[in-house]
Every structure is written in structure tokens, then in C-alpha cells.
Scaffold this active site. Sequence first.
Site, PDB file in Angstrom:
ATOM      1  N   LYS A  82       0.821  -1.205   0.000  1.00 36.58           N
ATOM      2  CA  LYS A  82       0.000   0.000   0.000  1.00 36.58           C
ATOM      3  C   LYS A  82       0.857   1.257   0.000  1.00 36.58           C
ATOM      4  O   LYS A  82       2.057   1.231   0.285  1.00 36.58           O
ATOM      5  CB  LYS A  82      -0.946  -0.007   1.199  1.00 36.58           C
ATOM      6  CG  LYS A  82      -1.954  -1.138   1.168  1.00 36.58           C
ATOM      7  CD  LYS A  82      -2.815  -1.133  -0.076  1.00 36.58           C
ATOM      8  CE  LYS A  82      -3.768   0.041  -0.123  1.00 36.58           C
ATOM      9  NZ  LYS A  82      -4.650  -0.002  -1.334  1.00 36.58           N
ATOM     10  N   HIS A 101      -1.076   4.696  -6.259  1.00 38.29           N
ATOM     11  CA  HIS A 101      -2.348   5.350  -6.569  1.00 38.29           C
ATOM     12  C   HIS A 101      -2.159   6.829  -6.900  1.00 38.29           C
ATOM     13  O   HIS A 101      -2.826   7.696  -6.330  1.00 38.29           O
ATOM     14  CB  HIS A 101      -3.330   5.185  -5.405  1.00 38.29           C
ATOM     15  CG  HIS A 101      -3.533   3.756  -4.998  1.00 38.29           C
ATOM     16  ND1 HIS A 101      -4.079   2.816  -5.843  1.00 38.29           N
ATOM     17  CD2 HIS A 101      -3.234   3.091  -3.854  1.00 38.29           C
ATOM     18  CE1 HIS A 101      -4.121   1.638  -5.231  1.00 38.29           C
ATOM     19  NE2 HIS A 101      -3.609   1.774  -4.034  1.00 38.29           N
ATOM     20  N   GLN A 106      -5.506  10.862  -9.140  1.00 39.33           N
ATOM     21  CA  GLN A 106      -6.277  10.770  -7.903  1.00 39.33           C
ATOM     22  C   GLN A 106      -5.951  11.959  -7.011  1.00 39.33           C
ATOM     23  O   GLN A 106      -4.933  12.640  -7.191  1.00 39.33           O
ATOM     24  CB  GLN A 106      -5.952   9.464  -7.170  1.00 39.33           C
ATOM     25  CG  GLN A 106      -6.336   8.194  -7.928  1.00 39.33           C
ATOM     26  CD  GLN A 106      -5.197   7.572  -8.691  1.00 39.33           C
ATOM     27  OE1 GLN A 106      -4.338   8.274  -9.233  1.00 39.33           O
ATOM     28  NE2 GLN A 106      -5.164   6.249  -8.752  1.00 39.33           N
ATOM     29  N   ARG A 135      -1.569  -6.918 -20.214  1.00 43.80           N
ATOM     30  CA  ARG A 135      -2.262  -7.433 -19.032  1.00 43.80           C
ATOM     31  C   ARG A 135      -1.380  -7.263 -17.803  1.00 43.80           C
ATOM     32  O   ARG A 135      -0.157  -7.396 -17.866  1.00 43.80           O
ATOM     33  CB  ARG A 135      -2.596  -8.918 -19.211  1.00 43.80           C
ATOM     34  CG  ARG A 135      -3.495  -9.232 -20.390  1.00 43.80           C
ATOM     35  CD  ARG A 135      -3.961 -10.679 -20.317  1.00 43.80           C
ATOM     36  NE  ARG A 135      -4.738 -11.071 -21.465  1.00 43.80           N
ATOM     37  CZ  ARG A 135      -4.255 -11.723 -22.519  1.00 43.80           C
ATOM     38  NH1 ARG A 135      -2.989 -12.071 -22.548  1.00 43.80           N
ATOM     39  NH2 ARG A 135      -5.037 -12.049 -23.524  1.00 43.80           N
ATOM     40  N   THR A 221     -21.917  -2.767 -20.735  1.00 44.11           N
ATOM     41  CA  THR A 221     -21.856  -1.362 -20.315  1.00 44.11           C
ATOM     42  C   THR A 221     -21.549  -0.415 -21.473  1.00 44.11           C
ATOM     43  O   THR A 221     -21.464   0.793 -21.271  1.00 44.11           O
ATOM     44  CB  THR A 221     -20.787  -1.173 -19.220  1.00 44.11           C
ATOM     45  OG1 THR A 221     -19.512  -1.595 -19.712  1.00 44.11           O
ATOM     46  CG2 THR A 221     -21.140  -1.986 -17.980  1.00 44.11           C
ATOM     47  N   TYR A 241     -11.592  -2.056 -13.923  1.00 44.79           N
ATOM     48  CA  TYR A 241     -10.334  -1.315 -13.892  1.00 44.79           C
ATOM     49  C   TYR A 241     -10.573  -0.034 -14.675  1.00 44.79           C
ATOM     50  O   TYR A 241     -10.770  -0.061 -15.890  1.00 44.79           O
ATOM     51  CB  TYR A 241      -9.200  -2.124 -14.514  1.00 44.79           C
ATOM     52  CG  TYR A 241      -7.893  -1.366 -14.531  1.00 44.79           C
ATOM     53  CD1 TYR A 241      -7.176  -1.186 -13.349  1.00 44.79           C
ATOM     54  CD2 TYR A 241      -7.400  -0.801 -15.697  1.00 44.79           C
ATOM     55  CE1 TYR A 241      -5.992  -0.475 -13.342  1.00 44.79           C
ATOM     56  CE2 TYR A 241      -6.218  -0.092 -15.707  1.00 44.79           C
ATOM     57  CZ  TYR A 241      -5.521   0.071 -14.519  1.00 44.79           C
ATOM     58  OH  TYR A 241      -4.349   0.785 -14.505  1.00 44.79           O
ATOM     59  N   ASP A 271     -12.435   3.911  -6.803  1.00 45.54           N
ATOM     60  CA  ASP A 271     -11.857   5.079  -7.472  1.00 45.54           C
ATOM     61  C   ASP A 271     -12.442   6.363  -6.880  1.00 45.54           C
ATOM     62  O   ASP A 271     -12.809   7.295  -7.604  1.00 45.54           O
ATOM     63  CB  ASP A 271     -12.135   5.005  -8.975  1.00 45.54           C
ATOM     64  CG  ASP A 271     -11.319   3.917  -9.648  1.00 45.54           C
ATOM     65  OD1 ASP A 271     -10.081   3.983  -9.572  1.00 45.54           O
ATOM     66  OD2 ASP A 271     -11.915   2.995 -10.227  1.00 45.54           O
ATOM     67  N   LEU A 310      -9.592  -4.214   0.413  1.00 46.55           N
ATOM     68  CA  LEU A 310     -10.499  -5.293   0.772  1.00 46.55           C
ATOM     69  C   LEU A 310      -9.848  -6.675   0.776  1.00 46.55           C
ATOM     70  O   LEU A 310     -10.198  -7.515   1.610  1.00 46.55           O
ATOM     71  CB  LEU A 310     -11.706  -5.271  -0.163  1.00 46.55           C
ATOM     72  CG  LEU A 310     -12.963  -6.032   0.250  1.00 46.55           C
ATOM     73  CD1 LEU A 310     -13.465  -5.575   1.608  1.00 46.55           C
ATOM     74  CD2 LEU A 310     -14.052  -5.877  -0.796  1.00 46.55           C
TER      75      LEU A 310
END
Length: 369
Positions: A82, A101, A106, A135, A221, A241, A271, A310
Amino acid sequence: MAPTVLHLRAEDKPLEHRSALTPTTTRALISAGYKVNVERSPTSAIRKRIFDDSEFEKAGATLVPEGSWVDIPSDHLVIGLKELDETKDFPLKHSHVTFAHCFKNQGGWEKALGRWSRGGGVLYDLEFLQDDKGRRVAAFEHPDGTPLPGVDEFTDGKGYYVSEDEMLQQIRGDVARGEKIAGRRPRVLIIGALGRCGRGAVDACVKAGCEDILRWDMAETAKGGPFTEIVESDIFINCIYLSEEIAPFVNMDSLKGSNRKLSVVCDVSCDTSNPHNPIPIYNANSTFDKPTIQLSLSNPPLSVISIDHLPSLLPAESSDAFSNDLLPSMLEIQNRSSHPVWQRAEELFRKKVATLPAELQKVEHDEHV
């Protein structure tokens, strides 16, 4: 030639029990000629690593003090999961392999990324380690995002589950109790169902006893939201993603109709601070001790789960799976100047640094290292 030194740091984030390296992958790296130093696990229960220090020592690693990475030689590579402690701002002179991140604009991305730019270090962001087909080489798949009550209550105060079976046993009970009240099992809609995380969500929902599961991905979607199918489901799990701006999957206006059955949104993707967040109905992450955010809606009430780490609910299983997937690339990190996975990651880092304000790109002396 001296061996490449890898330094596994202790995690700063509360209730983060996972590890980027496991005793098994550590042993493999040492067998390949790397030297691995492992910071001792924090003594605090809310940050204790799932693997005992002794397991790393038996694998051949050298145990070093927690937080010692700030003072190690600049050519040592720092490995973590993290993001670093956001309350600290000293420049970073090391190369770090971690999730940061900060590559998708962000909130606070300039400050986070600027630490490496100012210190002359390099960020190899785990989210952007990709193979030749684009990937990700490693990503966390579990747990699935099935909605959970407060975790401590069901884990004897540990804050995580020892195994998937332990977690599923509790969730099956919750589903059964809900069925008695509603007279049916919940309808679940999962977006991103073909990805790693989405497949895990589908698998766990099936194991938990949910039978009515809508498996959506890019084809479903493509027309653009908001989607009435989400509002008419009981549970919505978002596992996409996010790489570009898309229409919201759901918004506050779409939730106000009389046809709403939706009572739980589990945003595994989280997000929250991304300007293109496709679930703009909340603006803060939840935590393991307070896993839900209640929206100002009734008939039925609506809760959002937005825990940004999570998979730490199953720290042993998720660490093993992630670290094993990462291992082939880690075995090549000593050749990072020529290996495609690491080359691409560094090129992306340099590209993102070039977008920083000029004052954050300047290398400065770091009194901490």
C-alpha cells in the site's frame, strides 16, 4: 558482482496484513541470487503481517528493524504494497515497487508522485506492471466484494479471516437470514465480471448461496449508464479497472426512482478520488471497523462498502496468489533496465513525472536519508 538487495518494508496502513513477498517467494528469490531483507512485522495487532518473522528467516531472509528502509543504501530496492504514509513528505531516493495510486490523477497525486521526483528515486507501480499483451502481471483477486458486516465482530477481534471457508461460512449465514426476511435470495449485479476481481466476485457469490447473478462486462456497459438494472438489483459489486472517463454506472438521480431495490453497493475498485469515478454517490472510503457508508435514502436504506484494501480480509490467501503471480517479474528485476515489464513501468513513471509542476520535479537533498 554483489547481489541485488531487496528490502521488504512493513506496511503503514492500519488493518493491512498482506505482504508483497511471502516466505515462499522470498526463498525463490534468494535461491536465484538475490539478498532479501525483511522488516520485522509491526507489534501492533492492526498492522501485524500475516506471516511470522520466523517464516521469512527460515526462508533465508535477514530480519531488519521496522521502518529501516529510509536509511538503507540508495541502490537497494524497496518492496511494499500500500501507499506510503501520507503524513510524511521527505523526498524518496530509492526505487520502490508498490501501489502508489497516483498515476490516474487521484486526489493528492502531485504530492505523492513528487516525492520520487524530488528525491531522484523511481516508482515501479504494481498496478501498472504489464506483460507484452498489456495485461497486469499480478493483481489481487480476493476477497470478492460480497458485503460484510463489521469484521471484528465475526473474526474474534483479528480484523481478518484465517481462510476463505471462515469468511464464506459467515456470509452464507447472512444470506440465509436475509432470505427468511425477504422471502428470496438477493439479486446481484457484478460489473467487471470477466476480470480477475470480477471472477472472484462471481465465484464467492455462488459459494455464498446467491443464485440470481448478473455478470456484466464491457459489452453490457458499452451503451453507457446510468443503468436501471443496477437500481433494480439488491446488490451491486463494481470490479472494473478504470482507465478512462466513462458515463456513471449509477448516480443519485437514478437512485430516486420507485423501482429501486438496490440496498448495497460494494465498490471494490474504489476510485473514490478519481475525477472519473463511475459511482459518484459517495466521496469517502469506508474501513474494516466501519465498513459501510449510509446514504440519505430510505425504502430501502442504501449502504456503500468502499474499503480500498479489501483483499486484506484474506491476507494469507491473497498474498500467496499475488506474490506468486509477481514472482516471475521479480526474478528479473535485477535486469530492469532491459526487461520489458520493468522498462515499461519506468517509462510510464517518467512520463507521469513530466506532468508534475516544475517545483515538484526538482531533485533536492533529503535530510532523512
